[in-house]
Motif scaffolding. Structure first.
Motif, PDB file in Angstrom:
ATOM      1  N   GLN A 113      12.332   2.696  -8.387  1.00 41.35           N
ATOM      2  CA  GLN A 113      11.431   3.135  -7.338  1.00 41.35           C
ATOM      3  C   GLN A 113      10.887   1.957  -6.530  1.00 41.35           C
ATOM      4  OE1 GLN A 113      12.355   6.061  -6.792  1.00 41.35           O
ATOM      5  NE2 GLN A 113      10.322   6.888  -6.464  1.00 41.35           N
ATOM      6  N   VAL A 114      10.492   0.871  -7.194  1.00 42.29           N
ATOM      7  CA  VAL A 114       9.952  -0.278  -6.471  1.00 42.29           C
ATOM      8  C   VAL A 114      10.993  -0.819  -5.505  1.00 42.29           C
ATOM      9  CG1 VAL A 114       9.219  -2.670  -6.688  1.00 42.29           C
ATOM     10  CG2 VAL A 114       8.228  -0.943  -8.185  1.00 42.29           C
ATOM     11  N   THR A 115      12.214  -1.033  -5.997  1.00 38.09           N
ATOM     12  CA  THR A 115      13.241  -1.587  -5.111  1.00 38.09           C
ATOM     13  C   THR A 115      13.603  -0.580  -4.026  1.00 38.09           C
ATOM     14  OG1 THR A 115      14.887  -0.861  -6.685  1.00 38.09           O
ATOM     15  CG2 THR A 115      14.226  -3.154  -6.793  1.00 38.09           C
ATOM     16  N   GLY A 116      13.750   0.682  -4.415  1.00 39.37           N
ATOM     17  CA  GLY A 116      14.131   1.710  -3.457  1.00 39.37           C
ATOM     18  C   GLY A 116      13.107   1.847  -2.337  1.00 39.37           C
ATOM     19  N   ILE A 117      11.847   1.943  -2.717  1.00 32.85           N
ATOM     20  CA  ILE A 117      10.799   2.185  -1.713  1.00 32.85           C
ATOM     21  C   ILE A 117      10.529   0.920  -0.904  1.00 32.85           C
ATOM     22  CG2 ILE A 117       8.373   2.793  -1.413  1.00 32.85           C
ATOM     23  CD1 ILE A 117       8.708   4.593  -3.923  1.00 32.85           C
ATOM     24  N   TRP A 118      10.564  -0.213  -1.567  1.00 28.36           N
ATOM     25  CA  TRP A 118      10.326  -1.454  -0.853  1.00 28.36           C
ATOM     26  C   TRP A 118      11.421  -1.704   0.182  1.00 28.36           C
ATOM     27  CZ3 TRP A 118       6.095  -4.591  -1.314  1.00 28.36           C
ATOM     28  CH2 TRP A 118       6.136  -5.790  -0.602  1.00 28.36           C
ATOM     29  N   ASN A 119      12.652  -1.418  -0.188  1.00 28.57           N
ATOM     30  CA  ASN A 119      13.773  -1.674   0.713  1.00 28.57           C
ATOM     31  C   ASN A 119      13.965  -0.578   1.755  1.00 28.57           C
ATOM     32  OD1 ASN A 119      14.407  -4.063  -0.521  1.00 28.57           O
ATOM     33  ND2 ASN A 119      15.880  -3.136  -1.929  1.00 28.57           N
ATOM     34  N   ASP A 120      13.229   0.519   1.641  1.00 31.75           N
ATOM     35  CA  ASP A 120      13.441   1.630   2.566  1.00 31.75           C
ATOM     36  C   ASP A 120      13.115   1.220   3.994  1.00 31.75           C
ATOM     37  OD1 ASP A 120      13.352   4.412   3.691  1.00 31.75           O
ATOM     38  OD2 ASP A 120      11.261   3.792   3.888  1.00 31.75           O
ATOM     39  N   PHE A 121      13.989   1.630   4.896  1.00 30.63           N
ATOM     40  CA  PHE A 121      13.767   1.355   6.314  1.00 30.63           C
ATOM     41  C   PHE A 121      13.606   2.653   7.102  1.00 30.63           C
ATOM     42  CE2 PHE A 121      15.475   0.810  10.595  1.00 30.63           C
ATOM     43  CZ  PHE A 121      14.697  -0.241  11.058  1.00 30.63           C
ATOM     44  N   ARG A 137       0.819  -1.214   0.000  1.00 30.34           N
ATOM     45  CA  ARG A 137       0.000   0.000   0.000  1.00 30.34           C
ATOM     46  C   ARG A 137       0.854   1.266   0.000  1.00 30.34           C
ATOM     47  NH1 ARG A 137      -4.044  -0.845   4.681  1.00 30.34           N
ATOM     48  NH2 ARG A 137      -2.982  -2.833   4.896  1.00 30.34           N
ATOM     49  N   ILE A 138       2.103   1.155   0.445  1.00 29.42           N
ATOM     50  CA  ILE A 138       3.018   2.309   0.385  1.00 29.42           C
ATOM     51  C   ILE A 138       3.677   2.391  -0.993  1.00 29.42           C
ATOM     52  CG2 ILE A 138       5.200   3.227   1.256  1.00 29.42           C
ATOM     53  CD1 ILE A 138       4.389   1.805   3.967  1.00 29.42           C
ATOM     54  N   THR A 139       4.151   1.234  -1.461  1.00 28.67           N
ATOM     55  CA  THR A 139       4.970   1.230  -2.680  1.00 28.67           C
ATOM     56  C   THR A 139       4.173   1.622  -3.920  1.00 28.67           C
ATOM     57  OG1 THR A 139       6.309  -0.510  -1.714  1.00 28.67           O
ATOM     58  CG2 THR A 139       6.546  -0.149  -4.075  1.00 28.67           C
ATOM     59  N   VAL A 140       2.995   1.014  -4.091  1.00 29.84           N
ATOM     60  CA  VAL A 140       2.259   1.249  -5.343  1.00 29.84           C
ATOM     61  C   VAL A 140       1.930   2.731  -5.546  1.00 29.84           C
ATOM     62  CG1 VAL A 140       0.120   0.753  -6.581  1.00 29.84           C
ATOM     63  CG2 VAL A 140       1.400  -1.110  -5.518  1.00 29.84           C
ATOM     64  N   PRO A 141       1.275   3.398  -4.588  1.00 28.34           N
ATOM     65  CA  PRO A 141       0.994   4.818  -4.841  1.00 28.34           C
ATOM     66  C   PRO A 141       2.254   5.667  -4.928  1.00 28.34           C
ATOM     67  CG  PRO A 141       0.044   4.118  -2.737  1.00 28.34           C
ATOM     68  CD  PRO A 141       0.703   2.926  -3.322  1.00 28.34           C
ATOM     69  N   ILE A 191       6.715   8.758 -10.227  1.00 28.88           N
ATOM     70  CA  ILE A 191       7.079   8.655 -11.644  1.00 28.88           C
ATOM     71  C   ILE A 191       6.239   9.606 -12.483  1.00 28.88           C
ATOM     72  CG2 ILE A 191       7.042   7.117 -13.643  1.00 28.88           C
ATOM     73  CD1 ILE A 191       8.039   4.923 -11.863  1.00 28.88           C
ATOM     74  N   ALA A 192       4.960   9.731 -12.144  1.00 25.21           N
ATOM     75  CA  ALA A 192       4.112  10.659 -12.893  1.00 25.21           C
ATOM     76  C   ALA A 192       4.652  12.079 -12.770  1.00 25.21           C
ATOM     77  CB  ALA A 192       2.675  10.581 -12.381  1.00 25.21           C
ATOM     78  N   LEU A 193       4.938  12.488 -11.552  1.00 27.36           N
ATOM     79  CA  LEU A 193       5.438  13.852 -11.340  1.00 27.36           C
ATOM     80  C   LEU A 193       6.793  14.048 -12.007  1.00 27.36           C
ATOM     81  CD1 LEU A 193       4.525  14.523  -7.596  1.00 27.36           C
ATOM     82  CD2 LEU A 193       3.505  15.559  -9.629  1.00 27.36           C
TER      83      LEU A 193
END
Lengths: 367, 311
Positions: B236-244, B109-113, B119-121
C-alpha cells in the motif's frame, strides 16, 4: 439401543445436519449418562467429528435438539453450553504463553484474577504442566502441547469434555502414555467425556460405551466388550478388532440342526446364540475372530476343527499371525511366537461356533 | 555376520579401509562453465537494471555546464548538492515555487490515512470472509475480486461525480477514500488467503473459550498475522506513494501529491531543462518506497513465504 443408566448429561434428539443436499447426520439419537466416557468411533467421513462439533455448537444443525445437563442448548453459543473441547491439532494460541492459553477463556468470561490463578494452579497440578506455564506453545513437545490443550478445557470447570481425536497427531509411544493419562483424568474428575477417534484401541481402552458410526448413523452403541463379542452387523465386526475378523461366505441351513456350509466345510451351529429364535436359511457370512481360533491339540477338542496348510506367517513380537484358507476364504489366526510353524506345515485349527458371528449376506445384519 | 562386524571395527582395520579414488565431498571448480554463465548473466542483468539509477545519481550531482558536455556516464568532476536543494525547496510548479517539499507533505498526508484505512478494512473483510462463513460469502468475495480486474479508467469519471456529490472532490480525504476503495480487492484477497491458512481449530477453540467476532480478531488473529500486515503495508505504501493517476484527477494544485508535482517540474515547457534538478527530484520522490523496501525487505519475504510454511 441400550439406555444409559442415571440421568442423561448430554442428550441428542433427532439430530440432523445437511450440507446443501448432503445428509451428514440423519435423525440421530443419543443419551450420554453423567460421568460416562463415550467414544464415537468410525472411519473418516462417518460424521463423528461433525456430531461432536454440533454438540459443541460450532456447527449449526439442520434439525433436532441438543440438551446438556437438562438444558436445551440447541441455539446457545459454544461458551454457554458448559463444554470444554480438545482438538487434534492442539489449537493453542501461538502468541500466548501456556498460562495465557489457559486463562484466555476465563478472562473472556470476566472471572476475577484470584479465581483464574486458582483454577490454573489446579489444572496445571493435575496435568503436571507447572514448569511449562511461562513457555510459548512453540517451545513445547507434542505431548506437552496436548496436555496444555486438555488443561484449557479443564480450567473452564465444565461438566462435559469433548475430545476431537486428541491423540492422532502424536507418535505411538506418546499416544499410549496420554491415553492412560486421559483415563486417569476421567477417573479423577468423573466428568462426562465424549471422545472422537478412528483408533479402535483408544475406543476399546477408554470407553464406558462405544458408538460405532458409519454414514452419519450410529450402527451400534454398547459397552466395548459387547461390541467386540456381538457386533450387530458386518461393518462393526470388520471395523473393530485387530487383526480383523475372518469372514467366510456360505449358506446357512436351518432346521433341527442348523449348519453353516461353505466350499467343503460344514460348521455345526447348535451352540451359536441366534438373534432370532428360528434360524433362517440362505446366503450368509460366517465371522470368527483370529484370537478365537485355536490350533494344535486344543483345536481337536473343539466343536469344529479342520486340518489346513500354513500359507503366510507374520511375526508380531508377542505372537504371530498365521494366514491360511478355509471354506474358500482367507483365514488368519494367532499363534504363540515360539511355535515352530513354517510355511507349508499342516496344522489343525478349530473354534467354538458360540464365539462366532453370523451375518445375513444381503443386509450384513447379525443373525 | 557378527564376526565380520567385529573385524571391521578393529582399529588396525579402520586405517586401511579407505581405498584410493574419489573420497568425501565432490570438489567444485570456481571457474566452471556453469559458474561463469550463472554469474555472468546475473552481473549483466544487474548492470542493465542499475545503469539508469547510476545516471540519475551522477547527473543530479553535476552542475548544468558539466551536463551540457554530454558525457552522461562520466562521474561528476565537481560534486554539487545545489540541484537537490533546488528540487526540494525552490523548484517551480505553476504558481508555487517552494519545490517538492509541499508535494512530499501532501503525499504523507494522503498515504498514511489511506494505508491505515485500507488495511484495517481489508483485514476485517478478509477475516470475516475466511472465518465467519456467512451465506453468500463466496458470491461477495467473487464480486470483490472482479473489482480488481476492472480498468481504473472506467471508474474515474463516476467517482469524480460521487466525490463531488458528497463534497469531497479535490480534498485530501476524497483521495484517501479513493485509494482505500481501490486497495480493497487485492488486500482482501491477501488477508482472506492468509486467514484461511490459519488452522480452523484455533478459531473453534477461541469460540469455545467465549471470544466473539472482535475478540478473536484482535486477540487471536491480529497478533498472529504480523507478516501479512507488513506485506500489506509495503504494497500500500509503495502503491499509494507512486500513484499518479488518482492524484492528478482527484486533487487540486495545492494538494497535489509528490508524483504529480514531480511531473509538473520535469515536464514544464518554459525555460531551460534543468536535468540535474529533475534527476534529484525524481530520486527524492522515489526515496520513500525505496526506504520502505530496505527497512522491511526481510519481513516482506517472510510474509510472502508465510503461507507456504505451517505455523
Amino acid at each position: 439401543m441400550v439406555m444409559a443408566a442415571g440421568k442423561p448429561s448430554v442428550s441428542i434428539k433427532d439430530l440432523s445436519l445437511n450440507f446443501g443436499n448432503v445428509q451428514v447426520l440423519q435423525a440421530l439419537n443419543l443419551d450420554i449418562a453423567e460421568g460416562e466416557f463415550l467414544v464415537l468411533l468410525g472411519p473418516s467421513g462417518c460424521g463423528k467429528s461433525t456430531l461432536l462439533n454440533c454438540i459443541a455448537g460450532l456447527l449449526d444443525i439442520s434439525d433436532g435438539q441438543i440438551f446438556i445437563n437438562g438444558k436445551n442448548v440447541t441455539w446457545e453459543e459454544p461458551k454457554d453450553r458448559g463444554i470444554g473441547m480438545v482438538f487434534q491439532s492442539y489449537a493453542l494460541y501461538p502468541q500466548m504463553t501456556v498460562e495465557g492459553n489457559l486463562s484466555f477463556g476465563l478472562k473472556t468470561a470476566g472471572l476475577p484474577k484470584d479465581e483464574i490463578a486458582k483454577r490454573i494452579a489446579r489444572a496445571s497440578e493435575i496435568l503436571q504442566i507447572e514448569p511449562l506455564l511461562k513457555r510459548k506453545p512453540s517451545a513445547l513437545s507434542g505431548g506437552q502441547r496436548q496436555r496444555v490443550a486438555i488443561g484449557r478445557a479443564l480450567v473452564r470447570d465444565v461438566d462435559v469434555f469433548l475430545f476431537d481425536e486428541p491423540l492422532s497427531n502424536l507418535d505411538a509411544k506418546l499416544r499410549s502414555e496420554l491415553r492412560v493419562e486421559i483415563k486417569r483424568l476421567h477417573q479423577r474428575l468423573a466428568n462426562t467425556m465424549i471422545y472422537v477417534t478412528h483408533d479402535q484401541i483408544e475406543a476399546l481402552t477408554l470407553a464406558d460405551r462405544i458408538a460405532v458410526m458409519k454414514g452419519g448413523v450410529i450402527q451400534q452403541l454398547d459397552a466395548p466388550q459387547a461390541i467386540y463379542n456381538r457386533p450387530v452387523n458386518r461393518f462393526v465386526a470388520d471395523f473393530l478388532g485387530s487383526p480383523s475378523m475372518n469372514f467366510i461366505s456360505g449358506q446357512l441351513e436351518g432346521g433341527e440342526k442348523p449348519h453353516f456350509k461353505a466350499d467343503g466345510v460344514s460348521v455345526p451351529l447348535d451352540r451359536y446364540a441366534f438373534d432370532k429364535s428360528s434360524a433362517a436359511t440362505g446366503a450368509c457370512i460366517f465371522g470368527i475372530r483370529p484370537e478365537h481360533i485355536a490350533h494344535g491339540e486344543q483345536a481337536a477338542a473343539l466343536p469344529f476343527s479342520r486340518e489346513i496348510e500354513v500359507e503366510i506367517i507374520e511375526p508380531m513380537g508377542s505372537d504371530m499371525l498365521v494366514w491360511t484358507k478355509l471354506g474358500g476364504s482367507n483365514l488368519t489366526f494367532r499363534a504363540e511366537a515360539e511355535k515352530p510353524l513354517k510355511v507349508g506345515d499342516r496344522v489343525i485349527v478349530g473354534f467354538d461356533p458360540a464365539r462366532a458371528s453370523l451375518f445375513d449376506a444381503p443386509t450384513g445384519n447379525r443373525i | 555376520m557378527a564376526d565380520t562386524a567385529t573385524l571391521d571395527m578393529a582399529p588396525a582395520a579402520t586405517a586401511t579401509r579407505i581405498e584410493t579414488g574419489p573420497r568425501g565431498a565432490k570438489p567444485r571448480k570456481t571457474f566452471s562453465r556453469r559458474n561463469i554463465f550463472l554469474y555472468g548473466t546475473l552481473i549483466v542483468v544487474a548492470v542493465y537494471y542499475l545503469l539508469p539509477l547510476y545516471v540519475m545519481v551522477v547527473t543530479s550531482l553535476k552542475g548544468m555546464p558539466e551536463i551540457r558536455l554530454g558525457n552522461i556516464f562520466s562521474p561528476p568532476v565537481e560534486i554539487t548538492f545545489e540541484p537537490w536543494v533546488k528540487a526540494w525547496s525552490q523548484a517551480c510548479t505553476g504558481l508555487n515555487c517552494d519545490g517538492l517539499s509541499r508535494g512530499f507533505w501532501n503525499s504523507v498526508r494522503i498515504t498514511v490515512p489511506s494505508v491505515i484505512l485500507s488495511i484495517a478494512l481489508a483485514s476485517i473483510n478478509g477475516y470475516a470472509l475466511a472465518n465467519w462463513r456467512f451465506k453468500g460469502a463466496d458470491l461477495f468475495f467473487t464480486i470483490l475480486i472482479v473489482g480488481a480486474f476492472i480498468p481504473y479508467q472506467v471508474m474515474i469519471y463516476p467517482i469524480v461525480i460521487l466525490l463531488r456529490e458528497i463534497g469531497l472532490y479535490g480534498s485530501l480525504w476524497g483521495l484517501v477514500i479513493v485509494h482505500s476503495i481501490f486497495g480493497m480487492p487485492i488486500l482482501t484477497l491477501l488477508f482472506r488467503n492468509y486467514f484461511t491458512s490459519v488452522p480452523e481449530e484455533l478459531f473453534k477453540a477461541a469460540r469455545v473459550d467465549g471470544a466473539g467476532f472482535w475478540g478473536i480478531y484482535f486477540r487471536i488473529m491480529l497478533p498472529m498475522s504480523l507478516p501479512i500486515f507488513v506485506v500489506a503495508i509495503i504494497l500500500q505504501v509503495t502503491g499509494i506513494w507512486n500513484d499518479f493517476l488518482f492524484g492528478v484527477v482527484y486533487t487540486r494544485p495545492d494538494t497535489y501529491p509528490m508524483t504529480v508535482q514531480l511531473n509538473n517540474i520535469v515536464n514544464s515547457v518554459q525555460g531551460v531543462k534543468e536535468y540535474n534538478v529533475n534527476m534529484a527530484a525524481t530520486i527524492l520522490t522515489g526515496l520513500v518506497p525505496l526506504i520502505v523496501y530496505f527497512a522491511s525487505g526481510k519481513l516482506f519475504v517472510r510474509g510472502i513465504a508465510a503461507g507456504a510454511v505451517k505455523g
